[in-house]
Design a protein around this motif. Structure first.
Motif, PDB file in Angstrom:
ATOM      1  N   GLU A  20      84.611  54.497  38.995  1.00 11.53           N
ATOM      2  CA  GLU A  20      85.983  54.070  39.220  1.00 11.53           C
ATOM      3  C   GLU A  20      86.127  53.069  40.348  1.00 11.53           C
ATOM      4  N   SER A  21      85.096  52.849  41.095  1.00  8.61           N
ATOM      5  CA  SER A  21      85.258  52.065  42.311  1.00  8.61           C
ATOM      6  C   SER A  21      84.107  51.098  42.490  1.00  8.61           C
ATOM      7  N   ILE A  22      84.359  50.168  43.396  1.00  8.31           N
ATOM      8  CA  ILE A  22      83.329  49.242  43.817  1.00  8.31           C
ATOM      9  C   ILE A  22      83.213  49.410  45.335  1.00  8.31           C
ATOM     10  N   ALA A  23      82.030  49.195  45.863  1.00  8.46           N
ATOM     11  CA  ALA A  23      81.840  49.460  47.286  1.00  8.46           C
ATOM     12  C   ALA A  23      80.909  48.434  47.889  1.00  8.46           C
ATOM     13  N   ALA A  24      81.106  48.174  49.177  1.00 11.90           N
ATOM     14  CA  ALA A  24      80.254  47.239  49.908  1.00 11.90           C
ATOM     15  C   ALA A  24      79.522  48.000  51.011  1.00 11.90           C
ATOM     16  N   LEU A  25      78.255  47.676  51.196  1.00  8.21           N
ATOM     17  CA  LEU A  25      77.421  48.393  52.155  1.00  8.21           C
ATOM     18  C   LEU A  25      76.684  47.409  53.052  1.00  8.21           C
TER      19      LEU A  25
ATOM     20  N   PRO B 210      78.976  37.233  49.692  1.00 10.40           N
ATOM     21  CA  PRO B 210      79.271  36.106  50.568  1.00 10.40           C
ATOM     22  C   PRO B 210      79.409  36.494  52.037  1.00 10.40           C
ATOM     23  N   ASP B 211      79.771  37.759  52.292  1.00 10.78           N
ATOM     24  CA  ASP B 211      79.889  38.202  53.681  1.00 10.78           C
ATOM     25  C   ASP B 211      78.625  38.924  54.146  1.00 10.78           C
ATOM     26  N   GLY B 212      77.579  38.853  53.360  1.00  4.13           N
ATOM     27  CA  GLY B 212      76.323  39.471  53.741  1.00  4.13           C
ATOM     28  C   GLY B 212      76.183  40.914  53.302  1.00  4.13           C
ATOM     29  N   ARG B 213      77.282  41.505  52.860  1.00  8.12           N
ATOM     30  CA  ARG B 213      77.198  42.888  52.418  1.00  8.12           C
ATOM     31  C   ARG B 213      76.654  42.969  50.987  1.00  8.12           C
ATOM     32  N   SER B 214      76.145  44.162  50.665  1.00  3.91           N
ATOM     33  CA  SER B 214      75.707  44.411  49.297  1.00  3.91           C
ATOM     34  C   SER B 214      76.811  45.150  48.561  1.00  3.91           C
ATOM     35  N   TRP B 215      76.955  44.831  47.276  1.00  3.06           N
ATOM     36  CA  TRP B 215      78.044  45.402  46.482  1.00  3.06           C
ATOM     37  C   TRP B 215      77.472  46.244  45.356  1.00  3.06           C
TER      38      TRP B 215
ATOM     39  N   ARG C 180      88.969  38.923  41.665  1.00  6.42           N
ATOM     40  CA  ARG C 180      88.182  38.270  42.699  1.00  6.42           C
ATOM     41  C   ARG C 180      88.515  38.899  44.045  1.00  6.42           C
ATOM     42  N   TYR C 181      87.481  39.070  44.865  1.00  4.75           N
ATOM     43  CA  TYR C 181      87.665  39.575  46.210  1.00  4.75           C
ATOM     44  C   TYR C 181      87.135  38.542  47.195  1.00  4.75           C
ATOM     45  N   ASP C 182      87.986  38.143  48.141  1.00  2.00           N
ATOM     46  CA  ASP C 182      87.544  37.223  49.188  1.00  2.00           C
ATOM     47  C   ASP C 182      88.329  37.527  50.455  1.00  2.00           C
TER      48      ASP C 182
ATOM     49  N   ASP D  15      79.779  34.255  44.688  1.00  2.00           N
ATOM     50  CA  ASP D  15      79.574  32.848  45.029  1.00  2.00           C
ATOM     51  C   ASP D  15      79.675  32.726  46.541  1.00  2.00           C
ATOM     52  N   GLU D  16      79.936  31.557  47.040  1.00  6.03           N
ATOM     53  CA  GLU D  16      79.846  31.367  48.482  1.00  6.03           C
ATOM     54  C   GLU D  16      80.994  32.014  49.248  1.00  6.03           C
ATOM     55  N   THR D  17      82.096  32.266  48.587  1.00  8.22           N
ATOM     56  CA  THR D  17      83.257  32.766  49.326  1.00  8.22           C
ATOM     57  C   THR D  17      83.798  34.088  48.822  1.00  8.22           C
ATOM     58  N   GLY D  18      83.287  34.599  47.757  1.00  5.11           N
ATOM     59  CA  GLY D  18      83.848  35.841  47.258  1.00  5.11           C
ATOM     60  C   GLY D  18      82.986  36.460  46.173  1.00  5.11           C
TER      61      GLY D  18
END
Lengths: 484, 173
Positions: A297-302, A286-291, A338-340, A324-327
């Protein structure tokens, strides 16, 4: 030195013994049938008990007796392809007499149309389909040469598929991971198996100038292009993991091709994910980053601004599921997070057991998240967490779904159409459609030409903006157009 | 056995239950060889039988319905789509099982062999599994997979050679 034949013989014997020791599955393994189909009495009667079955002479039929007269799968009647095809543009209202396949039990009426050799396709298996913003339909088909692929597009004027450019000549037998439209044509990720059984994944782009190896042409790092997703501006983002390195995204836009690589040493603590699954990569959040998954063990956004890692609690791991549109939604053990803009939070106490083994996850624009599993479907409504049974989950188990005629066995994939309806594709049990407005299931009757189990009848599905569902099949493509 | 009439021909069809009893375990063996974990092998096998059951009026009337099920299993096992889904499922299980043994019932040497087979091009992998696990002749494998015996022989030779290289063993029989 051991002879390879001896090794194979011993390994085969070990496998046979393991199979002979295996308990036979519950008799209701094939319980859920669409209601109009006849279920043998022994299955219907034994819904809970195990049937103790005795293995008798497993390979006797193969080793003795006569040669099989035919080992061909059941013959299916394939409707004649239409010679005229309606426009797939979103505004089109013209439809030309297609081959109509009756759907006697369908709650949603519509028409299936098969496109094969008579509609310009070679009649060979098609690997994948893409639909561009203008409604153009693209198909990549196998040819008689197993190392060659041919691209086709739907010519609306002539109402047939036409070959686009020269065939793509590869080095070995090939399969597509995905194909998507780009501003100038299509991009496709292809796997090849060379003579030494080495798997190579390459990213190709087709435009009016022909085929291009994107990696070579733009001097990109080699990447396992796990998944691609359209960008809001019409471009395409490819997300994947580089060989032995971390996450990487490639943007294909009108401005050209650009890539972003996770900084060396920043990802995974030296442990990149061994998985290359679509469920573990979200190309455009939703913020344009790729996940991505980062290690286990982790999740990351690039994105171009950097690489941010979110490490889970000890002994757990996040898996990015859907956006989705917000998270974004992620699983952590058996929990859903959920992450938003407010950060991370747990939104449910547990994932329903009915979908403990999810095969497909989608988030719809109304905020619901869907988990599709072998034993059922669950819809999570985040607005209904409190006061609703099962922590906001609405679970459709096999037995519950059976009551409304939904074939839930072996759900394999799902896609969303522009109307935010959820299509569910299952092996051998056809397609279903969830209609949000009516909150009811609709079973779509599956024509015989999609039931060729020997070839895996549905290779790929994609929806067009006008609501049509396109399916790549073993003999061409097919389209289901719901009635208005 | 049940009887049905097709034109002037009376067709005898065994019950699905009898077919299932006879064929489930042999077909599971094929699936174990072609799939990276036991869970998926069982999944593929059961889905193939479920598909056969749905069409039993047609599949059961075939001369060798077992070949139909084997073809379904062979094709599904090497499907890229299924492999990706399998990985997704395995991913979900990781928190619960740190290093799940893909085939706990098999010795390491056997696992190594079938891993080498699964790394082959799909037709070669299918041919090797049907030849060794099921003990089929090249003609019989061809009937299951819908290709000629000569093609099967070629896949068999190439597949065996590739496995030999990967395992570091002699190729000749």
């Amino acid at each position: 030195m051991t002879n390879v034949d001896n090794r194979l013989q011993r390994a085969a014997s070990d496998v046979r013994e393991a199979a002979d020791r295996a308990p036979l599955p519950p008799s209701n393994m094939a319980t859920v049938q669409p209601q109009q189909r006849q279920v043998p009495g022994w299955v219907a009667a034994a819904t809970s008990a195990l049937v103790v079955l005795v293995a008798v002479g497993g390979v006797a039929w193969l080793l003795g007796g006569d040669t099989p007269e035919t080992a061909e799968p059941a013959v299916t009647t394939v409707p004649q392809p239409v010679t005229s095809i309606a426009s797939e543009s979103a505004t089109s209202t013209t439809e030309v007499a297609p081959t109509t396949i009756p759907a006697p039990a369908a709650l949603v009426s519509g028409e299936w149309v098969a496109f094969g050799a008579d509609a310009g396709l070679p009649g060979t298996p098609t690997d994948t389909i893409a639909v561009d913003d203008s409604g153009g339909v693209w198909v990549l088909a196998h040819t008689d040469d197993p190392t060659t692929a041919q691209l086709y597009s739907l010519d609306i004027g002539n109402r047939t598929f036409v070959a686009r450019g020269e065939p793509l000549v590869l080095t070995a037998e090939w399969y597509t991971l995905w194909m998507e439209a780009t501003p100038t044509g299509v991009a496709v990720a292809i796997e090849e198996y060379d003579a030494s059984a080495v798997l190579t994944q390459r990213l190709w782009q087709w435009d009016d100038a022909g085929w291009h190896d994107l990696t070579t042409e733009h001097d990109l790092p080699r990447v396992d292009p796990s998944i691609a997703q359209r960008l809001p501006d019409g471009g395409l983002r490819v997300a994947g993991y580089t060989a032995g390195a971390g996450p990487m995204i490639i943007d294909i836009t009108d401005d050209g091709v650009a890539y972003v690589l996770a900084p060396e040493g920043a990802w995974g603590g030296g442990r990149p994910s061994p998985f290359t699954v679509r469920a573990a990569v979200i190309p455009v959040g939703p913020d344009g980053r790729s996940w991505f998954m980062d290690g286990i063990e982790s999740i990351a956004a690039l994105d171009a601004g950097g690489y941010e890692v979110y490490t889970a609690d000890a002994d757990c791991c996040y898996v990015p599921l859907a956006a989705d549109e917000t998270g974004i939604w992620a699983s952590l053990g058996s929990h859903l997070y959920r992450y938003d803009v407010d950060g991370w939070r747990a939104v449910t106490s547990s994932v329903p057991m009915a979908t403990d083994d999810p095969r497909s996850i989608v988030a719809t624009a109304d905020g619901d998240i869907w988990l599709l599993g072998r034993s059922g479907v669950a819809r999570f409504d985040p607005d209904n967490i409190d006061g609703v049974a099962r922590d906001g989950w609405t679970v459709f188990t096999i037995s519950e779904a059976e009551a409304v005629g939904v074939p839930l066995v072996s759900l394999q994939t799902s896609v969303l159409n522009e109307g935010d309806a959820v299509w569910l594709a299952s092996w051998g049990n056809g397609l279903s459609l969830w209609l949000h407005d009516g909150h009811k299931w609709a079973e779509i009757n599956v024509p015989d030409f999609l039931n060729q189990e020997d070839t895996g009848f549905m290779q790929n599905t994609v929806t067009a903006r006008n609501g049509s569902l396109w399916v790549a099949t073993s003999t061409g493509v097919a389209r289901f157009k719901p009635a208005p | 056995m049940t009887q049905s009439v097709e034109g002037s021909r009376i067709v005898e069809t065994e019950t699905f239950e009898a077919f299932f009893r006879r064929e489930y375990r042999p077909v599971l063996g094929l699936a174990i060889a072609l799939n990276r974990d036991r869970w998926t092998a069982e999944d593929v096998t059961q889905e193939a039988f479920a598909a056969a059951q749905q069409r039993w009026s047609r599949v059961g009337a075939l001369e060798r319905p077992g070949a139909w099920v084997r073809r379904v299993v062979a094709n599904r096992s090497v499907s890229r789509w299924r492999r990706m889904e399998t990985e997704a499922r395995a991913l979900r299980r990781m928190p619960r099982l740190e290093n799940p043994a893909p085939h706990p019932e098999l010795v390491a040497e056997t696992v190594e062999v079938w891993e080498a087979v699964r790394s082959l091009p799909k037709r070669q992998a299918q041919v090797l599994a049907l030849t060794y696990v099921e003990g089929l002749t090249t003609t019989e494998v061809g009937k299951v997979l819908g290709c000629s015996a000569a093609t099967v022989k070629t896949h068999l030779q190439r597949g065996r050679a590739s496995v030999a290289r990967r395992l570091g063993v002699k190729e000749e029989r």
